[in-house]
Design a protein around this motif. Structure first.
Motif, mmCIF file in Angstrom:
data_model
loop_
_atom_site.group_PDB
_atom_site.id
_atom_site.type_symbol
_atom_site.label_atom_id
_atom_site.label_comp_id
_atom_site.label_asym_id
_atom_site.label_seq_id
_atom_site.Cartn_x
_atom_site.Cartn_y
_atom_site.Cartn_z
ATOM 1 N N GLY A 1 0.811 -1.207 0.000
ATOM 2 C CA GLY A 1 0.000 0.000 0.000
ATOM 3 C C GLY A 1 0.841 1.252 0.000
ATOM 4 O O GLY A 1 1.998 1.239 -0.424
ATOM 5 N N SER A 2 0.276 2.321 0.515
ATOM 6 C CA SER A 2 0.906 3.624 0.354
ATOM 7 C C SER A 2 2.195 3.760 1.153
ATOM 8 O O SER A 2 2.992 4.642 0.878
ATOM 9 C CB SER A 2 -0.090 4.708 0.762
ATOM 10 N N ALA A 3 2.433 2.887 2.143
ATOM 11 C CA ALA A 3 3.658 2.997 2.930
ATOM 12 C C ALA A 3 4.888 2.845 2.049
ATOM 13 O O ALA A 3 5.959 3.359 2.371
ATOM 14 C CB ALA A 3 3.669 1.933 4.022
ATOM 15 N N ALA A 4 4.721 2.145 0.916
ATOM 16 C CA ALA A 4 5.869 1.961 0.037
ATOM 17 C C ALA A 4 6.289 3.275 -0.601
ATOM 18 O O ALA A 4 7.292 3.347 -1.299
ATOM 19 C CB ALA A 4 5.537 0.930 -1.033
ATOM 20 N N ASN A 5 5.541 4.331 -0.364
ATOM 21 C CA ASN A 5 5.919 5.649 -0.845
ATOM 22 C C ASN A 5 6.962 6.310 0.042
ATOM 23 O O ASN A 5 7.375 7.420 -0.215
ATOM 24 C CB ASN A 5 4.689 6.556 -0.881
ATOM 25 N N SER A 6 7.312 5.649 1.121
ATOM 26 C CA SER A 6 8.148 6.313 2.097
ATOM 27 C C SER A 6 9.559 5.740 2.120
ATOM 28 O O SER A 6 9.750 4.528 2.235
ATOM 29 C CB SER A 6 7.487 6.165 3.481
ATOM 30 N N ALA A 7 10.542 6.627 2.014
ATOM 31 C CA ALA A 7 11.935 6.198 2.089
ATOM 32 C C ALA A 7 12.267 5.780 3.515
ATOM 33 O O ALA A 7 13.073 4.872 3.735
ATOM 34 C CB ALA A 7 12.858 7.327 1.646
ATOM 35 N N VAL A 8 11.621 6.425 4.473
ATOM 36 C CA VAL A 8 11.855 6.055 5.871
ATOM 37 C C VAL A 8 11.430 4.611 6.091
ATOM 38 O O VAL A 8 12.147 3.823 6.706
ATOM 39 C CB VAL A 8 11.099 7.014 6.818
ATOM 40 N N GLY B 1 13.116 -1.002 6.967
ATOM 41 C CA GLY B 1 12.890 -2.403 6.611
ATOM 42 C C GLY B 1 11.421 -2.769 6.571
ATOM 43 O O GLY B 1 11.075 -3.948 6.482
ATOM 44 N N ILE B 2 10.572 -1.760 6.641
ATOM 45 C CA ILE B 2 9.134 -2.066 6.597
ATOM 46 C C ILE B 2 8.725 -2.406 5.175
ATOM 47 O O ILE B 2 7.975 -3.347 4.938
ATOM 48 C CB ILE B 2 8.311 -0.872 7.129
ATOM 49 N N THR B 3 9.221 -1.659 4.212
ATOM 50 C CA THR B 3 8.938 -1.945 2.806
ATOM 51 C C THR B 3 10.234 -2.366 2.112
ATOM 52 O O THR B 3 11.329 -2.153 2.627
ATOM 53 C CB THR B 3 8.363 -0.718 2.078
ATOM 54 N N SER B 4 10.093 -2.961 0.949
ATOM 55 C CA SER B 4 11.278 -3.486 0.268
ATOM 56 C C SER B 4 11.529 -2.872 -1.089
ATOM 57 O O SER B 4 12.456 -3.249 -1.780
ATOM 58 C CB SER B 4 11.141 -5.000 0.082
ATOM 59 N N VAL B 5 10.649 -1.954 -1.499
ATOM 60 C CA VAL B 5 10.862 -1.382 -2.828
ATOM 61 C C VAL B 5 11.862 -0.233 -2.724
ATOM 62 O O VAL B 5 11.628 0.745 -2.022
ATOM 63 C CB VAL B 5 9.533 -0.889 -3.423
ATOM 64 N N ASP B 6 12.952 -0.392 -3.413
ATOM 65 C CA ASP B 6 14.035 0.585 -3.378
ATOM 66 C C ASP B 6 13.509 1.937 -3.854
ATOM 67 O O ASP B 6 13.054 2.069 -4.990
ATOM 68 C CB ASP B 6 15.157 0.085 -4.298
ATOM 69 N N PRO B 7 13.535 2.952 -2.997
ATOM 70 C CA PRO B 7 12.957 4.247 -3.373
ATOM 71 C C PRO B 7 13.694 4.897 -4.536
ATOM 72 O O PRO B 7 13.164 5.818 -5.157
ATOM 73 C CB PRO B 7 13.084 5.083 -2.097
ATOM 74 N N THR B 8 14.906 4.440 -4.841
ATOM 75 C CA THR B 8 15.584 5.030 -5.994
ATOM 76 C C THR B 8 15.033 4.456 -7.293
ATOM 77 O O THR B 8 15.347 4.932 -8.369
ATOM 78 C CB THR B 8 17.095 4.758 -5.934
ATOM 79 N N ARG B 9 14.223 3.418 -7.174
ATOM 80 C CA ARG B 9 13.732 2.779 -8.400
ATOM 81 C C ARG B 9 12.315 3.212 -8.774
ATOM 82 O O ARG B 9 11.874 2.956 -9.877
ATOM 83 C CB ARG B 9 13.775 1.256 -8.267
ATOM 84 N N VAL C 1 1.668 10.375 3.983
ATOM 85 C CA VAL C 1 1.478 11.259 5.133
ATOM 86 C C VAL C 1 1.368 12.671 4.578
ATOM 87 O O VAL C 1 2.182 13.072 3.762
ATOM 88 C CB VAL C 1 2.692 11.211 6.084
ATOM 89 N N SER C 2 0.362 13.369 4.972
ATOM 90 C CA SER C 2 0.296 14.737 4.491
ATOM 91 C C SER C 2 -0.178 15.648 5.608
ATOM 92 O O SER C 2 -1.058 15.299 6.389
ATOM 93 C CB SER C 2 -0.627 14.815 3.268
ATOM 94 N N ALA C 3 0.442 16.797 5.652
ATOM 95 C CA ALA C 3 0.103 17.739 6.709
ATOM 96 C C ALA C 3 -1.272 18.317 6.450
ATOM 97 O O ALA C 3 -2.035 18.593 7.363
ATOM 98 C CB ALA C 3 1.143 18.857 6.761
ATOM 99 N N GLU C 4 -1.591 18.433 5.171
ATOM 100 C CA GLU C 4 -2.868 19.054 4.832
ATOM 101 C C GLU C 4 -4.032 18.140 5.178
ATOM 102 O O GLU C 4 -5.042 18.540 5.734
ATOM 103 C CB GLU C 4 -2.878 19.353 3.333
ATOM 104 N N ARG C 5 -3.846 16.860 4.819
ATOM 105 C CA ARG C 5 -4.895 15.882 5.091
ATOM 106 C C ARG C 5 -4.642 15.378 6.499
ATOM 107 O O ARG C 5 -3.802 14.548 6.720
ATOM 108 C CB ARG C 5 -4.723 14.736 4.112
ATOM 109 N N ASP C 6 -5.338 15.934 7.455
ATOM 110 C CA ASP C 6 -5.010 15.566 8.825
ATOM 111 C C ASP C 6 -5.617 14.211 9.151
ATOM 112 O O ASP C 6 -6.649 14.112 9.797
ATOM 113 C CB ASP C 6 -5.520 16.634 9.800
ATOM 114 N N GLU C 7 -4.994 13.191 8.635
ATOM 115 C CA GLU C 7 -5.471 11.865 9.004
ATOM 116 C C GLU C 7 -4.287 10.928 9.126
ATOM 117 O O GLU C 7 -3.243 11.139 8.509
ATOM 118 C CB GLU C 7 -6.465 11.344 7.976
#
Lengths: 1071, 485
Positions: free
Chosen positions: A344-351, A356-364, A373-379
């Motif tokens: 899901g959307s967690a794979a959008n995060s380099a952190v 080690g939570i996600t495995s998709v290399d963010p450089t790829r 995570v968005s400051a605007e969408r407070d959820e």
């Protein structure tokens, strides 16, 4: 009372409100009740469901929208029958109410709540009680009342109703007397069960369902009239004339209850911050540590910036503890060798990648952290992590251990009435015959309930003027979407700092040792409560097992991150659609697309995974993309702005993020609105509510200078996503598993097949297909044998060969249980030398031995199936139950005549078993055969009749009429293909795909659905390397298999044919 | 119902052609044949029908037994010659069953087992096995033809022993050890090495006389005459032996297969034809109304049961009837019932409906519940535990009245009923009763009623209601529904 008589009519609040979360009692949604209360001019709305607060969040949201205050409560129903509405005045009181309900829930089995009056002693904060008297108040009731008023002075009230029972006046006077005698004030209520009187029929039906009656014999279980609806304050004032203070008190009570669900200010648990001062510092420390591990060669500068950006945002939103929680769970899973991966959307995060939570290399891939995570969408962010399906339970238990059951709980899933269940329940209550019920539920099968018009009903052989039928259909429509019961969410965990049960009541789940909270995902979202999805994925089990096998037999160890990337040979294999068993890209639709899309890079796989799904197919994105990818169509963009958005997918929106961005860039939506659009997309299928977005979207695009047809096309595509669209990050996570499983299949087909078989049931293919595929790739598969097999399938090293052979395990044998196999393995030592040896040493039942014999597992003793069976059957009584030794007929005989007599049974000559029968028996006991493919037994016969083998189809001329025959593996009727059926046939040479148009299907219904061995005559279609046969004639050859060449035993009768047909795989039907 | 939902239990030949099979799930069957007509499985009903058919078969032999779920065994030993031989009998049976619309399979053999086997597994609908060829006829049939209900057939098939021939003449001990004594027993029974008897469906009559009619009888009088002509010989037979019977029955075989039996019981042993004729004659006469000869009766049999040697015996010391065995009420019902017909005596039972005129039903005493109704309890229940009282009897039809009352739901202050004006001094209500909405079109659902208990100036008490609610603009009308005593 000072202000009695001059009360404005608006000063009424209905406090005893039962919604449909009092299952099978209330006949209106909480939202409907709240909105109606607002419309009628009530001072506030209230919800008090039966021993539950499951519906209050929905009411809370609806109340905010309607601009009315919500009084949260529950109707406590005690074991002795006493009922009282309990309304908490403040947060502390709410917490205690929640704990009270938890106590009751945990005492009772799933779905029930066992409350006792003594439990009320635990309550110390401000609760208001409104006792609901029975129609004829008893002495027992007034006794309990008195006790309650003594325990909660100035907080206990007596609920009075005027329900038109004939003696309302007297009843009210009696209650007034009681109230005066006990000094407990009266409160007016209408004991509301629905928002309008029009819901009475539905309420009657719910009563019938609850009591398993039909409406015709429900009798006095039904309410006599339709008065339990929300009434106007003026009407209530008229009904309670003379008791005005009872009326005004409702408003007083509502005013006193100032608790709002917004106060459940969510307190996230303190995560230990380890060596750091704060959780944020600890998160940063772990992130940079992880980054170093992920990029031993040094961190790319761009990524370093991304991480810093993310960390800053996390700090701003104070989500650090949440990340630490997930990181800790993942760390635990790794420490005990459980494979896991964020989706899901967690794979959008380099952190997340560094942790080690996600495995998709963010450089790829391109990250869109704001989607996560968005400051605007407070959820709250939503991190979903997949674990191996066989071991997820360990992770769940870890969470319970770490936070305690009082602080961790699974979210609920509200199971609602869908079309079929609604038809079934209403139909039964309306007394419809089984036949009629079947017809109706058949008509709504697999799709959402349609409004049947008269013609459609007539087509079904039903009478559209029949009142019972029309009433049933109307009630079905009303019941659909009603909550049916609460169930545990697949893996959504809520963790709190304080006791969880003071936030939400906890209840027992059906599974032992499982509890869940009363609110579902949407409720938690609405209140901003964080949750962690602990999900299960079969492919992770398979991959972990394959890694283990490779390490054991080939000496190299891998994990998800270290599997060699971008190997051309893996992509070659994928382009050949040689993907049986591979994650996500193994389905028929995917396989037919692979040779056309020809993925060559990881990102191609990401697109492949996202593209061949119902959403994009319905949105008509597949073919445009395919054409552009093959260079048959020019890639152009209507604007430069959209080039940025759609560049990497050749101008076709494939991902949810792109849909959102189009809305922002082209239609002028704010990011928040775009997110609402995304949510609407996700629920479009269920609610059908996307309409107002459509207008805004199209107008927005028009005003930004886009053409109308392009705007409409874009919106159609977005609609197509509905439930099925993937976010890019999610597709990337899945694509990684596709790649890793492809890599395993490419380089370690033996380990991959073995792991896949040991993870069954999962995936698209049967054990038979997996084994066939391995053998087609040169793998060796050895049969189940009492002297060599383990419970699981194993690899056996082969001399003079770099690869291993796959030895089938006992788990493949039908009817053999794991403890039987363990008993056998414990006793095996150097092996068994005879059937008697096995019998006496392993101590397993003769029935189990018979199953092993039927599975032909005695070959190492030199016994074939039939000899082994005869011998095993001779061991025991015909019941197959292991008696004490002395009772065994042969043993008893031996006792009398000396042990050698055991061998001296009268000789019985058995006919030899022909190959065909062996194959059939293999299928019957193992669901696969290593001896021969059933179709091969008929090959001579088929060749003589000009049938083409599946493997030879490619050499035939396209457009020609061909005949093929094979076992039916799968029949599919995708919702996206307007009634077309795709069938997959298997013969000894391979697999053939058949397309059956609806017309041909209707003419051959029986054959298509019932045949296990099917012959198809049709037009051959070859498009690039994708081969289909468009069916014209279909014949069921199942009975031919019963008599293949060498099976022409004169004794074979009709029973034999039926048996053969029953043994062969039935073929998976439309899913 | 088993897991996976409803399953198909039986099919007809048309269903078979569309691929519907026994044991299929209903869902699968519907997928094959969307217009499939389904009836609920009714094993009790099936068995009852089989039993009926079995009684009909008594025409061929008194020794008939049901062989569930779908068979009938007839012992035609010594009976077949009456029909002109086994083949004639089988043909006759087959033809008659076909005429009923039944697809029969008939096997005739020297043992029950062999006959069962060829009827279920033979190639022809009618198979007659010569006594000497029993083994040969069985040899080619599958093991399941042996009536072995365990999983022995499957297990035998697995070792290649697929037909009965593979078992005949084989060593018996190994077979028995593996597949049970039952297999050997069934094999022996089929081959006639071991006895098997059928237990006849109806107790066999001790004595019976019958006459068949080539020209079917149609008139009741003819049957009466036949009864007399049968009773004489039967009584003579009994008297010769010194026996009397306690039970007699006259069985009437209709051409279309229906069998009607008229039974009588007597307290003492009877051997006089006059008594038999009188008692059964009464029954015959009572049939008058539902006497349905169809196309006529072709066979009439008179049976005597429970016969014993007649010895003179004093019955009782005094002449007091029924000493407590039967309540006086039951006896009254019996007497009226015999005189008026039981269906003509009704009594009220409660019916759970909120609508007053629907809350009682008149049913025949023959359907009377064993325990009497607790009416106060029912009334209490009806009004949610506060029994306010309703008139004992309602008017046959609510009668319109004109009333003056406070809107929307006040009690009337005065009303006119049958041209008399009543001034209300006391009222209680309303009791609101909403209509039963189910099973009728919306326009046929009558409006909600508000009932009031009313007392007028003269002390008369009424139960009146307003039909329709003001708040729903239903143009309310007032009705008188009953009077209180």
């Amino acid at each position: 009372m000072v202000y009695a008589r001059t009360v404005p009519v608006t000063a009424y609040v209905e406090l005893a409100v039962t919604s449909n979360f009092s299952f099978l009692r209330g006949a209106s949604h909480p939202e409907e009740l709240v909105r109606t209360a607002a419309l009628l001019g009530h001072g506030a709305a209230a919800i008090a469901d039966r021993n539950s607060v499951a519906g209050v969040v929905r009411a809370h949201v609806a109340a905010k929208q309607a601009g009315i205050k919500l009084v949260v409560g529950a109707r406590l129903v005690f074991a002795d029958g006493f009922e009282a509405v309990c309304l908490p005045e403040n947060r502390a009181a709410y917490g205690q109410l929640s704990q009270l309900l938890t106590t009751g829930n945990l005492r009772a089995p799933k779905g029930a709540c066992d409350l006792r009056l003594a439990d009320l002693r635990e309550l110390s904060a401000g609760h208001i009680f409104i006792a609901m008297p029975p129609p004829d108040p008893t002495a027992e009731f007034s006794g309990t009342m008195e006790w309650l008023a003594g325990a909660f002075p100035a907080r206990t009230y007596l609920g009075a109703t005027r329900l038109y029972r004939g003696n309302d006046e007297t009843h009210l006077e009696n209650l007034a007397d009681l109230s005066a005698r006990l000094d407990i004030p009266l409160v007016a209520t209408n004991d509301v069960h629905y928002h309008t009187p029009g819901r009475r029929p539905l309420q009657d039906i719910l009563t019938c369902v609850r009591h398993h009656r039909t409406i015709f014999n429900a009798g006095f279980l039904l309410h006599a009239n339709a008065e339990r609806h929300l009434k106007e304050p003026g009407e209530m004032a008229r009904l309670f004339r003379g008791h005005d203070d009872a009326l005004t008190r409702t408003a007083d009570i509502a005013a006193r209850c100032h608790f709002s669900l917004d106060e459940l200010a969510y307190e996230y648990p303190d995560e230990p911050s380890g060596q750091s001062a704060t959780p944020q510092r600890e998160l940063e420390r772990l992130t940079w540590l992880g980054a170093k591990r992920r990029f031993p060669g040094g961190l790319p500068e761009k990524l370093k910036r991304t991480i810093k950006h993310e960390l800053a945002l996390i700090e701003e939103m104070t989500y650090a503890p949440y990340f630490l929680t997930v990181s800790d769970i993942v760390r635990y899973a790794r420490s005990v060798g459980i494979l896991c991966q964020g989706r899901g959307s967690a794979a959008n995060s380099a952190v997340c990648y560094c942790l080690g939570i996600t495995s998709v290399d963010p450089t790829r891939i391109d990250l869109l952290f704001e989607r996560f995570v968005s400051a605007e969408r407070d959820e709250p962010p939503d991190i979903d992590v997949d674990f191996e399906h066989e071991r997820r339970e360990e992770v769940i238990q870890y969470i319970y251990r770490k936070y305690g059951r009082h602080r961790a709980g699974l979210a609920a899933t509200v199971i609602t009435y869908r079309s079929r269940s609604a038809v079934r329940e209403v139909g039964k209550a309306m007394g419809l015959s089984l036949d009629l019920l079947g017809t109706l539920s058949g008509a709504v099968r697999g799709r959402s309930f349609r409004e049947f018009n008269a013609d459609q009903l007539r087509e079904l052989g039903l009478d559209p003027t029949d009142p019972t039928l029309t009433q049933t259909l109307k009630l079905v429509r009303q019941l659909m979407g009603f909550p049916r019961h609460l169930s545990q969410h697949v893996g959504g965990f809520v963790i709190t700092r304080g006791p969880l049960d003071s936030v939400i009541p906890i209840a027992n789940a059906a599974m032992p040792d499982r509890t869940f909270i009363e609110w579902d995902k949407n409720d938690l979202d609405a209140l901003g409560i964080l949750k962690i999805d602990v999900l299960s994925l079969g492919m992770l089990t398979c991959i972990r097992k394959a890694f283990g096998l490779i390490e054991r037999h080939y000496g190299t160890s891998y994990d998800l991150a270290t599997v060699p990337r971008e190997d051309a040979r893996v992509y070659d294999m994928i382009c050949r659609a040689d993907t049986v068993g591979v994650f996500q890209i193994e389905s028929r639709a995917q396989m037919s697309m692979l040779p056309r899309l020809r993925p060559r890079t990881f990102y191609d796989l990401v697109i492949e995974v996202a593209l061949v799904r119902p959403g994009p197919i319905q949105g008509d994105m597949v073919h445009p993309y395919l054409k552009r990818r093959q260079g048959l169509e020019k890639v152009d963009f209507p604007s430069e702005a959209l080039r940025d958005v759609l560049g990497k997918t050749l101008g076709i929106p494939l991902f949810q993020e792109q849909a959102m961005k189009i809305a922002i860039v082209a239609a002028g939506f704010s990011p928040g609105e775009a997110d609402q659009l995304r949510r609407a997309m996700a629920t479009f299928k269920r609610t059908g509510q996307i309409g107002d977005f459509r207008e805004r979207f199209i107008n927005g695009m028009l005003s930004n200078g886009y053409a109308l047809d392009f705007a409409e096309k874009c919106f159609r595509q977005i609609e197509g996503f509905s439930d099925y669209g993937f976010p890019e990050s999610h597709a990337a996570s899945f694509a990684l598993l596709s790649y890793v499983s492809s890599w395993l299949k490419c380089f370690h087909p033996d380990a991959f097949a073995c792991a896949l078989l040991n993870s069954q049931p999962m995936g698209f293919y049967s054990a038979s297909s997996i084994v066939r595929d391995l053998r087609d790739h040169g793998g060796i598969v050895l049969p189940v044998d009492i002297n060599f097999s383990q419970w699981d399938h194993i690899l056996e090293a082969r001399k003079n060969s770099g690869t291993c052979a796959l030895r089938l395990g006992f788990r493949q044998v039908k009817g053999v249980r794991k403890d039987d196999a363990s008993a056998l393995l414990d006793a095996r030592a150097d092996g068994f030398d005879s059937i008697r040896d096995l019998y006496f040493r392993a101590g397993i039942s003769t029935r189990c031995m018979e199953r092993l014999a039927r599975a032909d597992a005695f070959c190492s003793l030199g016994l074939d199936r039939r000899d082994a069976l005869w011998a095993v059957q001779g061991l025991g009584a015909p019941t197959g139950i292991r008696d004490s030794l002395e009772d065994l007929p042969l043993y008893a005989n031996a006792m009398a005549h000396g042990i050698e007599d055991l061998q001296r049974e009268e000789e019985m000559s058995l006919p030899a078993m022909p190959l065909g029968e062996h194959v059939i028996e293999d299928y019957a006991t193992l669901k696969l055969s290593l001896k021969a493919h059933p179709v091969s037994l008929l090959r001579n016969h088929l060749t003589a009749r000009n049938f083409v083998a599946a493997a030879d189809l490619a050499c035939q001329t396209p457009g020609k009429l061909v005949s093929i025959a094979g076992l039916v593996l799968v029949r599919q009727r995708p919702g996206t293909a307007s009634g077309v059926i795709f069938a997959t046939l298997e013969d000894e040479t391979g697999i053939a795909n058949v397309i059956i148009w609806p017309k041909v299907f209707e003419a051959n219904r029986k054959t298509v659905l019932a045949a296990r061995f099917l012959s198809v005559k049709g037009i051959l279609q070859i498009e690039q390397t994708v081969i289909h046969v468009i069916a014209r004639d279909l014949t069921d050859l199942s009975d031919q298999l019963a008599h293949p060449g060498d099976l022409s035993d004169p004794g074979v009768g009709r029973t034999e044919t039926a048996r053969v047909a029953a043994v062969l795989p039935k073929g998976r039907n439309f899913q | 119902m088993v897991s996976g939902g409803a399953r198909i239990m039986a099919v007809n030949s048309i269903a078979v052609r569309t691929g519907v099979m026994v044991d299929q799930t209903l869902a699968d069957a519907r997928a094959l044949c969307p217009l499939l007509k389904v009836e609920d499985y009714d094993p009790a009903g099936d068995l009852a029908d089989l039993d009926k058919l079995c009684h009909w078969c008594i025409r061929y032999s008194p020794r008939v037994a049901v062989s569930p779920p779908d068979g009938i065994l007839i012992d035609i030993t010594g009976a077949s010659h009456l029909m002109g031989g086994e083949d004639k009998l089988a043909d006759d049976l087959f033809r008659r069953l076909s005429d009923f619309g039944l697809q029969a399979r008939i096997g005739v053999a020297k043992t029950i087992g062999a006959a069962w086997a060829v009827s279920h597994f033979g190639n022809a609908p009618v198979t007659i096995v010569d006594d000497k060829e029993t083994a040969a006829a069985l040899a080619g049939l599958p093991i399941s033809a042996l009536r072995v209900w365990s999983d022995a057939n499957d297990r035998l098939e697995q070792v290649g022993l697929k037909n009965i021939g593979a078992l005949i003449g084989k060593p018996r001990a190994p077979l028995a050890a593996r597949y049970g004594e039952d297999l050997i027993r069934r094999l022996d029974q089929a081959l006639g090495h071991r006895d098997e008897s059928l237990s006849a469906i109806a107790p066999l009559p001790d004595y019976r006389t019958s006459s068949a009619f080539p020209e079917p009888l149609l008139l009741l009088a003819q049957i009466q005459g036949c009864l007399e002509s049968l009773a004489g010989p039967l009584a003579k037979l009994l008297a010769e032996k010194g026996y009397g019977g306690r039970r007699f029955s006259l069985s009437l075989y209709r051409i279309d297969g229906d069998v009607k039996s008229l039974s009588i019981r007597t307290g003492s042993l009877v051997q006089q034809s006059s008594v038999i004729v009188r008692l059964i004659g009464e029954k015959l006469a009572a049939m008058k109304e539902d006497y349905d000869p169809g196309c006529g009766f072709e066979l009439i049999v008179l049976n005597a049961y429970e016969t014993k040697i007649v010895t003179a015996r004093q019955q009782q010391l005094d002449q007091r009837p029924g000493t407590g065995e039967q309540s006086a009420f039951d006896m009254l019902i019996d007497r009226y019932g015999n005189r008026l017909g039981f269906d003509n005596i009704g009594h009220f039972v409660p019916y759970q409906s909120h609508i007053p005129e629907r809350s009682e039903r008149l049913i025949s005493v023959t359907d009377m519940a064993p325990t009497p109704t607790d009416w106060p309890d029912f009334a209490n229940h009806r009004q949610h535990g506060h029994y306010a009282g309703r008139p004992i009897a309602l008017l046959p039809r609510p009668e319109p009245i004109t009333a003056l009352a406070e809107v929307p739901d006040g009690a009337p202050v005065r009303f006119d009923w049958r041209r008399v004006r009543h001034r209300v001094i006391k009222a209680e209500g309303p009791e609101r009763i909403a209509p039963e909405w189910w099973g009728r079109l919306p326009r046929h659902v009558e409006p909600t009623r508000d009932y009031f208990r009313i007392e007028d100036l003269d002390g008369y008490r009424f139960w009146i209601f307003r039909l329709g609610l003001y708040e729903r603009q239903e143009k309310p009308l007032w009705y008188m529904h009953g009077l209180f005593p």
